[in-house]
Design an enzyme around this catalytic site. Structure first.
Site, PDB file in Angstrom:
ATOM      1  N   GLU A 120       1.743  -6.532  -3.873  1.00  0.00           N
ATOM      2  CA  GLU A 120       1.729  -5.387  -5.075  1.00  0.00           C
ATOM      3  C   GLU A 120       3.360  -5.131  -5.457  1.00  0.00           C
ATOM      4  O   GLU A 120       4.391  -5.025  -4.222  1.00  0.00           O
ATOM      5  CB  GLU A 120       1.363  -4.277  -3.962  1.00  0.00           C
ATOM      6  N   GLY A 146       3.657 -10.232  -8.708  1.00  0.00           N
ATOM      7  CA  GLY A 146       2.473 -10.929  -8.378  1.00  0.00           C
ATOM      8  C   GLY A 146       2.368 -12.438  -9.256  1.00  0.00           C
ATOM      9  O   GLY A 146       1.937 -13.086  -8.770  1.00  0.00           O
ATOM     10  N   ASP A 166      -5.320  -9.551 -10.638  1.00  0.00           N
ATOM     11  CA  ASP A 166      -5.995  -8.402 -11.209  1.00  0.00           C
ATOM     12  C   ASP A 166      -4.803  -7.151 -11.844  1.00  0.00           C
ATOM     13  O   ASP A 166      -4.611  -6.175 -11.200  1.00  0.00           O
ATOM     14  CB  ASP A 166      -6.780  -7.628 -10.037  1.00  0.00           C
TER      15      ASP A 166
HETATM   16  N1  SAM Z   1      -6.835  -5.456  -7.098  1.00  0.00           N
HETATM   17  C1  SAM Z   1      -6.846  -4.073  -6.942  1.00  0.00           C
HETATM   18  C2  SAM Z   1      -8.265  -3.546  -6.406  1.00  0.00           C
HETATM   19  O1  SAM Z   1      -9.236  -4.354  -7.058  1.00  0.00           O
HETATM   20  O2  SAM Z   1      -8.461  -2.774  -5.641  1.00  0.00           O
HETATM   21  C3  SAM Z   1      -6.509  -3.200  -8.189  1.00  0.00           C
HETATM   22  C4  SAM Z   1      -5.331  -3.416  -8.773  1.00  0.00           C
HETATM   23  S1  SAM Z   1      -4.801  -2.566 -10.005  1.00  0.00           S
HETATM   24  C5  SAM Z   1      -5.853  -2.996 -11.439  1.00  0.00           C
HETATM   25  C6  SAM Z   1      -3.215  -3.309 -10.602  1.00  0.00           C
HETATM   26  C7  SAM Z   1      -2.267  -3.113  -9.528  1.00  0.00           C
HETATM   27  O3  SAM Z   1      -1.064  -3.931  -9.828  1.00  0.00           O
HETATM   28  C8  SAM Z   1      -1.781  -1.758  -9.370  1.00  0.00           C
HETATM   29  O4  SAM Z   1      -1.542  -1.197  -8.302  1.00  0.00           O
HETATM   30  C9  SAM Z   1       0.010  -1.819  -9.974  1.00  0.00           C
HETATM   31  O5  SAM Z   1       0.865  -1.102  -9.343  1.00  0.00           O
HETATM   32  C10 SAM Z   1       0.234  -3.206  -9.721  1.00  0.00           C
HETATM   33  N2  SAM Z   1       1.046  -4.059 -10.273  1.00  0.00           N
HETATM   34  C11 SAM Z   1       1.728  -4.120 -11.618  1.00  0.00           C
HETATM   35  N3  SAM Z   1       2.370  -4.723 -12.214  1.00  0.00           N
HETATM   36  C12 SAM Z   1       2.597  -5.728 -10.967  1.00  0.00           C
HETATM   37  C13 SAM Z   1       3.284  -7.059 -10.795  1.00  0.00           C
HETATM   38  N4  SAM Z   1       3.971  -7.432 -11.851  1.00  0.00           N
HETATM   39  N5  SAM Z   1       3.125  -7.752  -9.717  1.00  0.00           N
HETATM   40  C14 SAM Z   1       2.165  -7.064  -8.500  1.00  0.00           C
HETATM   41  N6  SAM Z   1       1.611  -5.956  -8.765  1.00  0.00           N
HETATM   42  C15 SAM Z   1       1.643  -5.237  -9.798  1.00  0.00           C
END
Ligand code: SAM
Length: 291
Positions: A120, A146, A166
Site C-alpha cells: 500500500e 504497487g 486493484d
Molecule cells: N484491494 C483493496 C480491497 O479490495 O479491499 C482496495 C484497494 S483500493 C481500490 C486502492 C488502494 O490503492 C488505495 O488504498 C490507495 O491508497 C492505494 N494506492 C494508490 N496508488 C497506489 C500505488 N501506486 N501503489 C500501491 N497502492 C496504491
C-alpha cells in the site's frame, strides 16, 4: 492520492471482486504446497461501515448489505461461503458493521504454510494496514508503489500463488499502467494467477483495454463483466470488471454459478448484464452472458 476506499468498501464491485478472489484462493488450497498472495493495492484491511465515509455514500448497503443474509441457490451458497464467512468473521452475529478488504479476506482463508504480501502506497493506509496485521508472521505489509512491487516481488519464492492488482483509477492512464504492469509481471512469472480489477464507466477505455489484453501475447485470459445498470448518460460506475490470467480449470464453471446469483441481488434494472469471456486461451471468444 486522494482515493479513499472507505467510501466504497463493501459496494457491489467489492462483492464481485472478493467473491472471485476467494474462489481462486480456495483453489490454491487444494494442494498442500504453500502459496503466496501479492496484493499490490491493499487498502487498510478492515472498514468500519458506520464511519462518516461509509455512511456518506451508503454504497455497502447496495452491495454486501444485500448479500449477507440473502437466500442463495444451494450451489452458489456453497461457492460463496468462504467469502461470506470471511465477512461474518469480522462481525458480530446478525449485525453487519465492518467489512474486510482484500488482504483481510485472503488472510482469513490462508493455511499456516501460506503467505500474504500486502502493498500500500498511502502512508496513513499502509500504517493502518501494518497495525491490523501486527504480529502476524504470515503477512508482510510494505509501504511501496504497487506497480514497483509487480517487478520487485515476482516471482514469489513459493512459485505458486496469485497477484491482485486493484488500483484506484483516480488518475488518467490507469488502464495503460494495468496493461504495462501485467506485461512486466507476466514476463517475470508466467505461471502466476493474476487478478486485475477495472471499472466499467468509460466504455471506450474498456474496449481499448480488452483489445490490448487480447494482443498482449498472454496465453489464458478470462474477462468477467458485471453491470448493475444500462450505460448511464454521465460517467458513472455502471459495472465492475475483472481480468483473470491463468484461471484454474475449475474457475470458469464456478463463476458462472456465482455471477448470476449475485446479479439477481445486486443489479438495478433495466438491461443490466453479466458476462464471462475468454480474451485469450482455451476458448477465445466463448461467452456466457445473462441479464
Ligand atoms: N484491494 C483493496 C480491497 O479490495 O479491499 C482496495 C484497494 S483500493 C481500490 C486502492 C488502494 O490503492 C488505495 O488504498 C490507495 O491508497 C492505494 N494506492 C494508490 N496508488 C497506489 C500505488 N501506486 N501503489 C500501491 N497502492 C496504491
Amino acid at each position: 492520492m486522494n482515493y479513499r476506499h472507505a467510501y466504497h468498501a463493501g459496494n457491489f464491485a467489492d462483492v464481485v471482486k472478493h467473491a472471485a478472489l476467494a474462489r481462486l484462493v480456495e483453489y490454491l488450497k487444494q494442494k498442500d504446497k504453500a502459496f503466496r498472495v501479492l496484493d499490490t493495492h491493499a487498502g487498510i484491511g478492515l472498514y468500519d461501515l458506520s464511519s462518516d465515509e461509509a455512511q456518506k455514500t451508503g454504497e455497502w448497503r447496495e452491495g454486501i448489505g444485500r448479500i449477507i443474509d440473502a437466500p442463495l441457490p444451494p450451489q452458489a451458497a456453497t461457492l460463496l461461503s468462504p467469502y461470506l464467512d470471511a465477512v461474518r468473521d469480522v462481525n458480530l452475529a446478525g449485525r453487519l458493521t465492518r467489512y474486510p478488504g482484500s488482504p483481510a479476506i485472503v488472510r482469513h482463508l490462508l493455511r499456516k504454510q501460506d503467505r500474504l504480501s500486502a502493498i500500500e502506497l498511502h502512508p496513513d493506509d499502509a500504517g493502518r494496514l501494518a497495525r491490523h496485521f501486527a504480529g502476524d508472521f504470515q503477512t508482510r505489509v510494505i509501504e511501496l508503489d504497487g506497480w514497483l512491487a509487480l517487478g520487485a516481488h515476482l516471482p514469489p519464492k513459493e512459485k505458486r500463488g496469485l497477484v491482485l492488482v486493484d488500483p484506484p483509477f483516480e488518475e488518467e492512464g490507469e488502464f495503460g499502467r494495468l496493461l504495462d504492469g501485467l506485461a512486466r509481471a507476466y514476463r517475470r512469472w508466467p505461471g502466476g494467477i493474476y487478478v486485475l480489477w477495472y471499472p466499467i464507466k468509460d466504455r471506450r477505455a474498456v474496449d481499448a483495454f480488452r483489445a490490448g489484453l487480447a494482443a498482449a501475447g498472454i496465453a489464458k485470459i478470462l474477462d468477467l463483466r458485471f453491470e448493475i445498470r444500462s450505460p448511464s448518460p454521465e460517467p458513472r460506475l455502471d459495472g465492475t470488471g475483472l481480468i483473470v490470467v491463468n484461471p484454474p480449470f475449475t474457475f470458469e464453471n464456478e463463476i458462472r454459478v456465482v455471477l448470476p446469483a449475485l446479479h439477481r441481488l445486486l443489479a438495478e434494472k433495466p438491461a443490466a448484464r453479466w458476462s464471462v469471456e475468454w480474451l485469450a486461451g482455451e476458448r477465445p471468444g466463448a461467452t456466457a452472458t445473462g441479464a
